[in-house]
Design an enzyme around this catalytic site. Sequence first.
Site, PDB file in Angstrom:
ATOM      1  CE  LYS A  65      37.561  35.546  14.345  1.00  0.00           C
ATOM      2  NZ  LYS A  65      36.523  35.400  15.341  1.00  0.00           N
ATOM      3  CE  LYS A 102      49.332  40.060  31.179  1.00  0.00           C
ATOM      4  NZ  LYS A 102      47.149  40.335  30.860  1.00  0.00           N
ATOM      5  CE  LYS A 153      39.579  38.458  33.828  1.00  0.00           C
ATOM      6  NZ  LYS A 153      40.607  39.493  34.939  1.00  0.00           N
TER       7      LYS A 153
END
Length: 330
Positions: free
Chosen positions: A118, A199, A202
């Site tokens: 970034k 994978k 969350k």
Amino acid sequence: MKTALTGIKPTGNLHIGNYFGAIKPALELAEKYDARYFIADYHALNVVKNAAELRGTIRGIAAGWLAAGLDPEKVIFYRQSAVPETFELATMLAAFTPKGLMNRAHAYKAAVQQNAEKGADSDAGVNMGLFTYPVLMAADILLFDADIVPVGRDQVQHIEMAQDIAGAVNFNYKKDLLRIPEPGVLENAAVVPGLDGRKMSKSYGNTIPLFSSVTELRKTIMRIVTNSQEVSEPKDPDSSQIFALYKYFATEDEQAALAARYRAGGMGWGEAKEELFRVVNRELQPIRERYDALIAEPLKLERILKNGAEKARAVAARTIGRLRKAAGID
Ligand code: ADP
Ligand code: TRP
């Protein structure tokens, strides 16, 4: 008897990756080992800064373990935060942990790399809790003389770091003060794939939650990403997301039957998803019912965790005593 230990961070709701990668193998191990399983709530604080949310996820993970079959009479089951010896040991271990070792930790490195991509400062968004995460985790493990730590493959590096740190302490005091732990990865369950083939995690929002309503569960399974093959076309089970998940829930016979239907053609993805839903719900329904009952009894949950913490602290006090003596802080 040898000791098995593992922890789960309460940073979100449990999903079937956690179930097959951590909870189920851990419960199987608890049959043969002295098991110590805990909720890593201070690890979660690095991520979850909202009190109500953290309270909720802690309770959800506690009920989840019990619903999945953890017997608190057999397994020492506790919250990390209820064992303050953990934090004392973490402070001691920090004195034996090279900063360079922490620089190499996957989670920290990933944060640094994201910042680089970034064009941000390399420390942006990195708190000391994230940076020293492996030290706290080493304390969790070493405090209880764990022989084996059942986890998914992504956690193996942390356990190797615990080995290194324990080795440094033992070498310095010329004594086997800390037991060297081994990771216990179940190869076939090592990485449960998510809805999109990555994978299940969350952090990717691609999970099948362990405890959702039947309607939600069905909706989630219908969201599995597939290719655009026609119903009539023969399909390859081995490259199918649906089939990869099916293997976790179906018997050998069921797997062979579904694979044959794939290869024969004439079955659309929707139908394959329905079959997957059937076997997933078959396995999860009884667990879900126990979970709903436990969540409705927060005082019972608290009592179980408090009992566990008392047993855990008795073990922890011995380890800390041994280390303080060896270090000259007695
Ligand atoms: P998440 O990746 O969803 O944040 P955690 O990091 O909280 O999950 O993992 C908790 C436990 O579950 C760890 O032992 C981890 O290795 C295991 N685990 C998580 N996702 C998977 C998966 N997709 N397959 C196998 N094990 C997993
Ligand atoms: N780091 C583990 C995870 O993200 C959770 C954890 C904390 C843990 N302390 C532990 C796992 C000790 C095993 C042993 O999943």
